[in-house]
Design a protein around this motif. Structure first.
Motif, PDB file in Angstrom:
ATOM      1  N   GLN A 647     -39.087 -71.092  -5.055  1.00 25.19           N
ATOM      2  CA  GLN A 647     -39.105 -70.005  -4.077  1.00 25.19           C
ATOM      3  C   GLN A 647     -40.002 -70.331  -2.898  1.00 25.19           C
ATOM      4  O   GLN A 647     -39.694 -70.003  -1.754  1.00 25.19           O
ATOM      5  N   ALA A 648     -41.128 -70.991  -3.179  1.00 22.90           N
ATOM      6  CA  ALA A 648     -41.996 -71.411  -2.067  1.00 22.90           C
ATOM      7  C   ALA A 648     -41.282 -72.425  -1.190  1.00 22.90           C
ATOM      8  O   ALA A 648     -41.368 -72.381   0.039  1.00 22.90           O
ATOM      9  N   GLN A 649     -40.555 -73.379  -1.831  1.00 19.41           N
ATOM     10  CA  GLN A 649     -39.768 -74.340  -1.067  1.00 19.41           C
ATOM     11  C   GLN A 649     -38.681 -73.631  -0.264  1.00 19.41           C
ATOM     12  O   GLN A 649     -38.407 -74.004   0.875  1.00 19.41           O
ATOM     13  N   ARG A 650     -38.107 -72.602  -0.891  1.00 14.34           N
ATOM     14  CA  ARG A 650     -37.064 -71.841  -0.185  1.00 14.34           C
ATOM     15  C   ARG A 650     -37.638 -71.131   1.032  1.00 14.34           C
ATOM     16  O   ARG A 650     -37.010 -71.081   2.088  1.00 14.34           O
ATOM     17  N   ASN A 680     -27.453 -69.078  -6.775  1.00 15.10           N
ATOM     18  CA  ASN A 680     -28.805 -69.032  -6.201  1.00 15.10           C
ATOM     19  C   ASN A 680     -29.132 -67.616  -5.713  1.00 15.10           C
ATOM     20  O   ASN A 680     -30.248 -67.126  -5.894  1.00 15.10           O
ATOM     21  N   ALA A 681     -28.182 -66.966  -5.069  1.00 21.19           N
ATOM     22  CA  ALA A 681     -28.444 -65.621  -4.561  1.00 21.19           C
ATOM     23  C   ALA A 681     -28.650 -64.633  -5.702  1.00 21.19           C
ATOM     24  O   ALA A 681     -29.535 -63.769  -5.650  1.00 21.19           O
ATOM     25  N   ILE A 682     -27.830 -64.738  -6.781  1.00 22.15           N
ATOM     26  CA  ILE A 682     -27.985 -63.821  -7.912  1.00 22.15           C
ATOM     27  C   ILE A 682     -29.319 -64.027  -8.601  1.00 22.15           C
ATOM     28  O   ILE A 682     -29.998 -63.067  -9.017  1.00 22.15           O
ATOM     29  N   GLU A 715     -26.584 -67.608   1.485  1.00 25.13           N
ATOM     30  CA  GLU A 715     -27.306 -67.020   0.360  1.00 25.13           C
ATOM     31  C   GLU A 715     -28.153 -65.836   0.814  1.00 25.13           C
ATOM     32  O   GLU A 715     -28.267 -64.823   0.110  1.00 25.13           O
ATOM     33  N   GLN A 716     -28.753 -65.954   2.008  1.00 27.11           N
ATOM     34  CA  GLN A 716     -29.580 -64.856   2.504  1.00 27.11           C
ATOM     35  C   GLN A 716     -28.743 -63.601   2.770  1.00 27.11           C
ATOM     36  O   GLN A 716     -29.177 -62.474   2.513  1.00 27.11           O
ATOM     37  N   VAL A 717     -27.502 -63.788   3.256  1.00 34.01           N
ATOM     38  CA  VAL A 717     -26.616 -62.631   3.474  1.00 34.01           C
ATOM     39  C   VAL A 717     -26.303 -61.956   2.143  1.00 34.01           C
ATOM     40  O   VAL A 717     -26.361 -60.720   2.010  1.00 34.01           O
ATOM     41  N   LEU A 718     -25.976 -62.759   1.109  1.00 31.93           N
ATOM     42  CA  LEU A 718     -25.672 -62.181  -0.202  1.00 31.93           C
ATOM     43  C   LEU A 718     -26.874 -61.456  -0.773  1.00 31.93           C
ATOM     44  O   LEU A 718     -26.758 -60.358  -1.335  1.00 31.93           O
ATOM     45  N   GLU A 849     -18.017 -74.736 -14.069  1.00 33.86           N
ATOM     46  CA  GLU A 849     -19.157 -74.578 -13.173  1.00 33.86           C
ATOM     47  C   GLU A 849     -18.822 -73.629 -12.023  1.00 33.86           C
ATOM     48  O   GLU A 849     -19.686 -72.896 -11.552  1.00 33.86           O
ATOM     49  N   ARG A 850     -17.560 -73.598 -11.563  1.00 33.48           N
ATOM     50  CA  ARG A 850     -17.208 -72.725 -10.447  1.00 33.48           C
ATOM     51  C   ARG A 850     -17.072 -71.270 -10.872  1.00 33.48           C
ATOM     52  O   ARG A 850     -17.194 -70.381 -10.055  1.00 33.48           O
ATOM     53  N   ALA A 851     -16.807 -71.014 -12.136  1.00 37.78           N
ATOM     54  CA  ALA A 851     -16.552 -69.641 -12.589  1.00 37.78           C
ATOM     55  C   ALA A 851     -17.786 -68.960 -13.125  1.00 37.78           C
ATOM     56  O   ALA A 851     -17.690 -67.973 -13.830  1.00 37.78           O
ATOM     57  N   ARG A 852     -18.982 -69.457 -12.792  1.00 38.53           N
ATOM     58  CA  ARG A 852     -20.196 -68.854 -13.290  1.00 38.53           C
ATOM     59  C   ARG A 852     -20.328 -67.425 -12.756  1.00 38.53           C
ATOM     60  O   ARG A 852     -20.054 -67.211 -11.584  1.00 38.53           O
TER      61      ARG A 852
END
Length: 852
Positions: A647-650, A680-682, A715-718, A849-852
């Motif tokens: 999160q700090a890196q983000r 990542n957003a979730i 990701e920020q929008v989500l 992996e795409r259906a997570r």
């Protein structure tokens, strides 16, 4: 002496044939016509008398029908009462048969219960216990029963005594009624056989015997017995109980009617062997109706006699009035057809006559005006003195032949203008008896004249007040047709200024050099095309005035039919100076724009860093709490520290992206995996949602293509949309079972292109309709603590990726049940061409992996 008509050489024109009865009627003399016309009222009276007779007959038939319906209804009711009484006795005998068949009672108990039933219900004459061999095991008869019904114990019944009902009860195993039996019809007995069973075998019957007369006396309601002659008859019509009237005593409402008021119905459950029949008692004839008929007949005869007398009197009056009526009608028709109001005054100034047109103009009736003296009711109060002077001139013969204008007040209070003409009124003997005045309403012509004058004044005032020079001149001439004040101030009253402006604007048409017409060099030009064309504009500099002018020219057809050119010259010198000054200020505005952008990005940094910093704070607080309680293992601590580091890196990545955004308007796109961005957003948003007790469900379609986007911004929008959804649910106060958010990602077809759509669906209160258009405005928020830049920034990010964002409320009936924020990103993005160095990964992700 009559002469024979000579045959004509030419055939006479054929006249249209008329109906024979019209020709016959025209050939009759007036006296005969009057006599035939009198037949109309006489026939009407006879028809009226016939109608009364038919009505009385109809009413009497209706009365008969109602009485018959009453008899039918009452007999049906009596049959239902008798049926219910029989069914009640049948149920009691069936209960007694079950007790005997089950050996619950002995002979003594049977006789005791039977005696109780017979004493309680008088229509029951005797009850016997018969075994399967027809032997009487027990019996009891009423003291009033006939001797043959008192059967001794151990006696045997003959087959004729039961009329076959014993065998039917044995075979059918159900209660069976017999036909009325007895030597005398009045002493007939009705027998009921109720079968008994012992261990599935027929063991005999309980036989009940009814008195038919008792059924009539105790089963029929007393009110029915009092109202009708009621009897019980068998299928041959033989009376078993009760009494019926003889045919001569049956009620007949009409002398020629043979239909008696009676009704019969079989008694259920006995069947057709016992029938209930009732007849209405005789009543008096309808004397009132007959008397009413004869009274109407007498009055009709009197009316006929009076019509004949009135007809003779009318004939004498009609002959005397025909001449007067025809003359009066002719004169009245002429007066009523006039549109001019007419008024007659006597020599003293009293109104003696007004026509309908005068009454229509003023709103007063003839009866209200005739006989009135001045002041008249149609005079306005403020004009009484003037109109009184006019009336004095009129009575003294001083009125002008051309008439005069006056104001007239209608009855409703409105006032109109009128012109009056006065002339003497001369009688047939040549003497003047008064003055005749004609009045014409001139309100509309006067209004049109005043409006035209006012319109001309307004037009002149507007053109004179314009700050633009307006001039109109014929083509190729120095004559001025019109020039306003500003033109005269700049160029004077001559036409050189008009020609000079046209030459500077370059809008002057050139006549043909071969045209030898000295009168009009522009003869033959397509004037309709010129006048229909739009105006032409040009900006010119006039050295004489030291001004910049905007010159607009238009061709028009002048009032005399000539083709003219209108020129409108407006001073635009201040505008030209302002444009030059604006050009000089453009470079200065660039520096100010950069400063404004930096200020906006400072607010964006504060808003964007709030979420990762909040996540870091939550991770640290959680680790401290669990370390203090010694409820954390090294592996869990290491995982939490790794998430905190990410999160700090983000947060650092967000700062880098914002700095890059300041330098250029487009994002930094790369080929990004959609499921990874959603995961990542979730991961970040779920922390806040769990704190708010909101359940998050995600549905990501399989085999989604890679998108050319900036993953951090998407990701920020989500995250922002998920956070807003959780706050909306918390603000709505939904119960725990209804606090959920659904994130859907899948392919769509939008605007003729393939896109990936992201949808966030919550169960909050939605967005008010009046706020939907404003939620994307900067610094506008529906939350008290909101900054109002989140959705503005989200929409900017989506549109920078050439996508679209929208919001809509979800309804459950008329109630808002949630809200859906969605945006889509095109699969084939134009950002790919802006970053040719980016390449796709060597292999695609798996479906799992795409259906997570």
């Amino acid at each position: 002496m009559s002469t024979q008509p000579q045959p004509s050489l030419k055939p006479a024109p054929r006249r249209p044939q008329t109906v024979w009865w019209k020709r016959w009627w025209r050939r009759l003399p007036p006296s005969r016509q009057d006599r035939f016309a009198t037949l109309g009222p006489l026939l009407a009276v006879l028809l009226f008398l016939s109608a009364i007779a038919v009505a009385i007959t109809y009413l009497r038939f209706e009365e008969l029908k109602r009485d018959q319906e009453a008899v039918t209804r009452d007999v049906e009711y009596a049959q239902q009462r008798l049926r219910l009484r029989l069914l009640e006795r049948q149920e009691q005998l069936m209960r007694l048969a079950r007790e005997v068949g089950n050996k619950e009672i002995e002979n003594d108990e049977f006789e005791f219960q039977v005696e109780s039933l017979i004493s309680q219900f008088p229509e029951l004459m005797a009850i016997s216990w018969i075994d399967a061999r027809r032997n009487v095991l027990a019996a009891y008869a009423s003291p009033s029963a006939p001797v043959h019904l008192m059967r001794p114990v151990d006696s045997t019944l003959d087959a004729g005594e039961t009329d076959g009902t014993f065998e039917l009860a044995r075979d059918l195993r159900q209660p069976i009624y017999s036909r009325p039996m007895g030597k005398e019809p009045r002493n007939s007995v009705l027998m009921l056989q109720v079968p008994m069973s012992e261990q599935g075998r027929f063991s005999g019957t309980v036989m009940g015997e009814y008195s038919v007369d008792g059924l009539l006396r105790f089963g029929i309601p007393p009110e029915i017995m009092a109202r009708y002659a009621v009897a019980l008859v068998d299928e041959q019509g033989l009376v078993l109980a009760g009494s019926l009237q003889t045919p001569n005593e049956v009620l007949r409402l009409l002398p020629w009617s043979d239909q008696p008021l009676e009704h019969e119905v079989p008694v259920s459950p006995v069947g057709n062997g016992l029938i209930l029949k009732a007849q209405g008692y005789r009543t008096s004839q309808d004397i009132v109706g007959s008397g009413f008929f004869w009274v109407i007949g007498a009055l009709s005869a009197l009316t006929v006699w009076m019509l004949l007398g009135t007809w003779r009197h009318t004939r004498r009056r009609v002959q005397a009035q025909q001449a007067l009526v025809s003359e009066t009608n002719f004169r009245r028709a002429m007066e009523n057809s006039m549109l001019t109001g007419m008024r007659a005054l006597d020599l003293q100034g009293r109104i003696t006559y007004v026509n309908p047109a005068f009454c229509s103009m003023t709103g007063w009736t003839e009866g209200e005006l005739v006989g009135r003296t001045a002041p008249f009711p149609y005079w306005p109060e403020e004009d009484h003195d003037l109109l009184a002077a006019r009336l004095d001139d009129e009575l003294n013969g001083r009125s002008t032949p051309g008439g005069f204008e006056v104001r007239v007040q209608r009855r409703d209070g409105s006032v109109f203008d009128a012109r009056m003409y006065v002339s003497p009124l001369i009688d047939p003997h040549g003497h003047q008896t008064g003055w005749m005045t004609s009045m014409t309403d001139i309100t509309e012509p006067k209004r049109i004249r005043e409006e035209l004058s006012a319109s001309y004044e307004r037009f002149t005032t507007v053109l004179e007040s314009l700050d633009s020079a307006v001039s109109v001149a014929p083509l190729g001439s120095d004559e001025m047709l019109f020039a306003n004040k500003m033109y005269r101030l700049w160029f004077g009253t001559r036409g050189q200024g008009h020609r000079h402006l046209v030459d500077l604007a370059g809008n002057q048409p050139t006549p043909s050099p071969d045209d030898g017409d000295a009168v009009d060099a522009f003869a033959g030009m397509p004037t309709e095309t010129l006048t229909d064309a739009g105006s032409e504009n040009a900006e010119v500099f006039v050295e004489e005035l030291d001004r910049w002018l905007e010159v607009r020219t238009r061709y028009l057809t002048w009032v005399d039919g000539r083709l003219a050119q209108m020129v409108i010259a407006s001073d635009i010198t201040p505008r030209r100076l302002a444009e030059e000054q604006t050009a000089r200020q453009t470079e200065r505005a660039q520096t100010a724009s950069r400063l404004i952008t930096m200020g906006e990005m400072a607010s964006s940094v504060a808003h964007e860093l709030n979420q990762p910093l909040t996540a870091i704070s939550n991770y640290c607080n959680g680790m401290i709490s669990r370390l203090q309680d010694q409820r954390i293992s090294p592996d869990e601590l290491l995982g939490a520290l790794e998430k905190t580091a990410r999160q700090a890196q983000r947060a650092g990545q967000i700062i880098q992206r914002i700095r890059a955004f300041v330098k250029r308007s487009e994002p930094n796109p790369t080929l990004s995996d959609v499921p990874q961005m959603v995961s990542n957003a979730i991961e970040l948003a779920d922390i806040e949602l769990r704190r708010q007790q909101v359940r998050l469900t995600s549905y990501v379609a399989a085999r989604l293509p890679l998108l050319m986007v900036d993953p951090i911004l998407i990701e920020q929008v989500l995250i922002n949309l998920l956070k807003n959804a959780g706050e909306a649910i918390a603000q709505a106060g939904r119960p725990p079972g209804n606090r959920s958010i659904e994130l859907r990602v899948g392919p769509r077809r939008q605007e003729d292109q393939d896109v990936i759509e992201f949808s966030v669906i919550d169960t909050g209160n939605g967005v008010p309709d009046e706020m939907i258009e404003r939620i994307y405005e900067a610094f506008y928020s529906t939350k008290n603590e909101g900054m109002g830049i989140g959705l503005k920034l989200c929409r900017s990010i989506v549109e920078s990726h050439h996508g679209r964002m929208q919001v809509q409320n979800l309804y459950n009936g008329d109630e808002v049940s949630g809200c859906c924020f969605s945006f889509w990103i095109p699969v084939v993005s134009r950002l790919r061409a802006e970053n040719p160095g980016e390449s796709a990964p060597s292999k695609s992700l798996t479906d799992t992996e795409r259906a997570r």
